[in-house]
Design a protein around this motif. Structure first.
Motif, mmCIF file in Angstrom:
data_model
loop_
_atom_site.group_PDB
_atom_site.id
_atom_site.type_symbol
_atom_site.label_atom_id
_atom_site.label_comp_id
_atom_site.label_asym_id
_atom_site.label_seq_id
_atom_site.Cartn_x
_atom_site.Cartn_y
_atom_site.Cartn_z
ATOM 1 N N SER A 104 0.827 -1.210 0.000
ATOM 2 C CA SER A 104 0.000 0.000 0.000
ATOM 3 C C SER A 104 0.862 1.261 0.000
ATOM 4 N N GLU A 105 1.996 1.232 0.703
ATOM 5 C CA GLU A 105 2.875 2.405 0.721
ATOM 6 C C GLU A 105 3.434 2.700 -0.658
ATOM 7 N N ILE A 106 3.993 1.670 -1.305
ATOM 8 C CA ILE A 106 4.579 1.880 -2.631
ATOM 9 C C ILE A 106 3.482 2.135 -3.658
ATOM 10 N N GLY A 107 2.352 1.445 -3.523
ATOM 11 C CA GLY A 107 1.246 1.664 -4.455
ATOM 12 C C GLY A 107 0.714 3.080 -4.384
ATOM 13 N N THR A 108 0.615 3.622 -3.177
ATOM 14 C CA THR A 108 0.161 5.013 -3.021
ATOM 15 C C THR A 108 1.145 5.982 -3.661
ATOM 16 N N MET A 109 2.447 5.709 -3.495
ATOM 17 C CA MET A 109 3.459 6.556 -4.131
ATOM 18 C C MET A 109 3.379 6.471 -5.645
ATOM 19 N N ARG A 110 3.010 5.314 -6.169
ATOM 20 C CA ARG A 110 2.881 5.167 -7.618
ATOM 21 C C ARG A 110 1.687 5.952 -8.158
ATOM 22 N N VAL A 111 0.526 5.808 -7.541
ATOM 23 C CA VAL A 111 -0.671 6.460 -8.081
ATOM 24 C C VAL A 111 -0.648 7.967 -7.838
ATOM 25 N N ASP A 116 7.291 8.642 -10.060
ATOM 26 C CA ASP A 116 7.672 9.336 -11.294
ATOM 27 C C ASP A 116 8.556 10.534 -10.988
ATOM 28 N N ALA A 117 8.240 11.244 -9.901
ATOM 29 C CA ALA A 117 9.056 12.401 -9.527
ATOM 30 C C ALA A 117 10.470 11.981 -9.148
ATOM 31 N N LEU A 214 -8.653 2.611 -5.043
ATOM 32 C CA LEU A 214 -9.215 1.266 -5.101
ATOM 33 C C LEU A 214 -8.169 0.257 -5.551
ATOM 34 N N GLU A 215 -7.377 0.625 -6.563
ATOM 35 C CA GLU A 215 -6.345 -0.278 -7.076
ATOM 36 C C GLU A 215 -5.216 -0.473 -6.065
ATOM 37 N N VAL A 216 -4.950 0.531 -5.236
ATOM 38 C CA VAL A 216 -3.947 0.371 -4.180
ATOM 39 C C VAL A 216 -4.377 -0.710 -3.202
ATOM 40 N N GLY A 217 -5.649 -0.700 -2.815
ATOM 41 C CA GLY A 217 -6.169 -1.748 -1.940
ATOM 42 C C GLY A 217 -6.110 -3.113 -2.585
ATOM 43 N N GLN A 218 -6.417 -3.170 -3.866
ATOM 44 C CA GLN A 218 -6.352 -4.445 -4.581
ATOM 45 C C GLN A 218 -4.919 -4.954 -4.676
ATOM 46 N N SER A 219 -3.974 -4.061 -4.901
ATOM 47 C CA SER A 219 -2.559 -4.458 -4.962
ATOM 48 C C SER A 219 -2.086 -4.991 -3.614
#
Length: 243
Positions: A104-111, A116-117, A214-219
């Motif tokens: 969830s931590e890395i997924g949140t940083m991705r979305v 990208d930054a 939603l996709e972060v939770g799924q990941s």
């Protein structure tokens, strides 16, 4: 499947490239060690004591025969705790606690485009985000398993004192009889492998998240499920190879 495996291997290669600045990476490793180790200590202590106590009581119940010495219950509880209960059950619990946090931590940083930054600034994002988590996982999870083993055997002793199903002296005798050092080796190998699988698989799922919250939770859910399945598969493979 092969595409996903290729992306997973590529991500691991990028994660362990030479870091740009060792001090920054070292600080991240220390932070992740505290998060994984200290943050998971409470739940590991609780489940270890109760699992050790329950295992001892059940073994004593199944060996309720005048022909079987009571001390054998201590030996069986010792071997099952070191070989299976402490490393594998602890890993499954940590997959839920640590794995979901990583994904969830890395997924949140991705979305939120933070990854990208980092890449635009020339930072090796997989190395900065994933490598410290993997290093912390393979360092701290074995220590948590050691604590789990000690508390599991202590839980068995407490069960003997409380229930009286086995005399504490007989339990201690069983712990000392017929000890084979190979079970400690198997336990250590399992804990290191589990630490690597949990952190790397959950980091992979988080890193390639697409979409929104939603996709972060799924990941995170997928990371926990996949890591639990791979932990059980690794349990089978390590046991087959080393025992």
């Amino acid at each position: 499947m092969f595409t996903a495996l290729g992306k997973y291997i590529l991500l691991l290669r990028l994660s362990f490239k030479k870091p740009e600045k060792f001090s920054v990476y070292w600080n991240e490793v220390m932070r992740e060690m505290v998060s994984i180790g200290v943050g998971s200590l409470g739940i590991i202590c609780i489940i270890s004591v109760f699992i050790g106590a329950v295992a001892t009581i059940q073994v004593a119940f199944q060996l309720a025969s005048p022909l079987v010495p009571k001390s054998i219950a201590g030996s069986i509880s010792r071997d099952s705790t070191i070989l299976e209960f402490s490393p594998t059950i602890s890993a499954l619990v940590l997959a839920g606690r640590v794995g979901s946090s990583i994904a969830s931590e890395i997924g949140t940083m991705r979305v939120t485009e933070q990854i990208d930054a980092l890449e635009i600034m020339g930072v090796n994002a997989p190395g900065f985000l994933i490598a410290p988590k993997i290093i912390a996982g393979i360092s701290m999870i074995p220590l948590l398993v050691i604590i789990s083993v000690i508390l599991g055997l202590s839980g068995g002793y407490i069960a003997c004192l409380v229930t009286g199903s086995i005399a504490p002296v007989e339990y201690i005798t069983g712990l000392q009889d017929g000890f084979d050092p190979i079970i400690v080796t198997v336990c250590a190998v399992k804990s290191v492998v589990y630490g690597f699988l949990i952190t790397s698989i959950c980091a992979y799922n988080g890193f390639y998240t697409e979409g929104g919250a939603l996709e972060v939770g799924q990941s995170a859910t997928q990371g926990v499920v996949y890591s639990c399945v791979m932990v059980l598969f690794a349990d089978l493979m390590v046991s087959s190879l080393l025992l």
